[in-house]
Design an enzyme around this catalytic site. Structure first.
Site, PDB file in Angstrom:
ATOM      1  N   SER A 135     -25.648 -14.167  22.325  1.00  0.00           N
ATOM      2  CA  SER A 135     -26.589 -14.155  21.215  1.00  0.00           C
ATOM      3  C   SER A 135     -27.838 -14.926  21.612  1.00  0.00           C
ATOM      4  O   SER A 135     -27.767 -15.853  22.437  1.00  0.00           O
ATOM      5  CB  SER A 135     -25.969 -14.804  19.971  1.00  0.00           C
ATOM      6  OG  SER A 135     -26.950 -15.026  18.957  1.00  0.00           O
TER       7      SER A 135
ATOM      8  N   TYR B  61     -22.065 -22.500  16.336  1.00  0.00           N
ATOM      9  CA  TYR B  61     -22.087 -21.085  16.743  1.00  0.00           C
ATOM     10  C   TYR B  61     -22.996 -20.905  17.955  1.00  0.00           C
ATOM     11  O   TYR B  61     -22.608 -20.281  18.946  1.00  0.00           O
ATOM     12  CB  TYR B  61     -22.573 -20.212  15.588  1.00  0.00           C
ATOM     13  CG  TYR B  61     -22.816 -18.771  15.988  1.00  0.00           C
ATOM     14  CD1 TYR B  61     -21.747 -17.903  16.166  1.00  0.00           C
ATOM     15  CD2 TYR B  61     -24.111 -18.292  16.195  1.00  0.00           C
ATOM     16  CE1 TYR B  61     -21.963 -16.584  16.534  1.00  0.00           C
ATOM     17  CE2 TYR B  61     -24.329 -16.981  16.567  1.00  0.00           C
ATOM     18  CZ  TYR B  61     -23.249 -16.132  16.739  1.00  0.00           C
ATOM     19  OH  TYR B  61     -23.473 -14.818  17.122  1.00  0.00           O
TER      20      TYR B  61
END
Length: 253
Positions: A148, A162
């Site tokens: 990501s 995250y």
């Protein structure tokens, strides 16, 4: 777009019950690959497999939890029995649970670490031998990790853990090239920006508001746009390795 080099290959896609994973599985199958779809939701997996088969593709639903050793071992055995050696692994399964660090939700931190990082390691280790064997036969062999842009970009309060797990995946991908590339196995790390996936619907109201703000500001990629990128990198000539791909909506900076 058609990628002829994917025909006849055998792929494993994790997190394949929805979102990017589903789109990757459908796209690879449409290009002629045999695809094993891994996820925890049996009913949803079966629906995706039915869709692939109805369109003339080959697919296998494998209910598995990538955070559990025994579950992964059973999944690997089933895939080998059905399809033999795997030459394309897409680590896509992921969990995103935003929370301010001072709340110290250790269970949620652990869930992200177990899925986003340790799960990637578990699947990669399980199929490392397959990838090496496929490359030794002179064919293409690919490990594709879906990370990501959160691995790099800051400014998103509550997403620190995250982002840290995804930064680990990005760095892991780079380091794994040192182990895999001498054996002819390619490693590609794909970092999507804002993407329309089911993952946001699982967030609380505050988290959904944060993601909604990003979509409103930048727009969002579709899962099939990401799947097209995965198909592209895996279909290059065997001597070509696109090691790092960041994919953003045009307006995202």
């Amino acid at each position: 777009m058609s990628y002829e080099n994917l025909a006849g290959r055998t792929a494993v896609v994790t997190g394949a019950a929805s979102g990017i994973g589903e789109a990757v599985a459908v796209t690879l199958a449409a290009e002629g690959a045999r695809v094993a779809l891994l996820a925890r939701r049996a009913e949803r997996l079966d629906a995706v497999v039915e869709k692939i088969v109805a369109d003339g593709g080959q697919a296998l639903a494998v209910v598995a939890d990538i955070t559990d050793d025994a579950s992964v071992e059973a999944a690997v055995a089933r895939i080998h029995e059905a399809y033999g050696t795997v030459d394309l692994v897409v680590n896509n399964a992921g969990v995103m649970i935003p929370n301010p660090i001072e709340q110290a939700p250790v269970d949620e931190w652990q869930a992200m670490i177990d899925t986003n990082l340790t799960g990637v390691l578990r699947i990669t280790g399980a199929f490392a031998g397959d990838l090496g064997e496929a490359a030794a036969r002179g064919g293409s062999a690919d490990l594709v990790n879906i990370s990501s842009v959160a691995a790099h970009l800051t400014g998103f309060p509550g997403f620190a853990v995250y982002g840290a797990t995804k930064a680990a995946v990005t760095h892991l991908s780079a380091l794994l090239r040192g182990e895999f590339s001498p054996r002819g196995v390619r490693v590609t790390n794909v970092e999507p920006g804002v993407t329309q996936t089911e993952i946001a619907s699982r967030l609380d109201a505050e988290g959904q508001e944060a993601i909604g703000g990003l979509v409103e500001a930048f727009g969002a990629l579709s899962p099939y746009e990401l799947a097209d990128v995965v198909a592209y990198v895996a279909s290059r000539p065997a001597q070509v390795n696109l090691r790092q791909v960041m994919v953003l909506p045009t307006r995202q900076v």
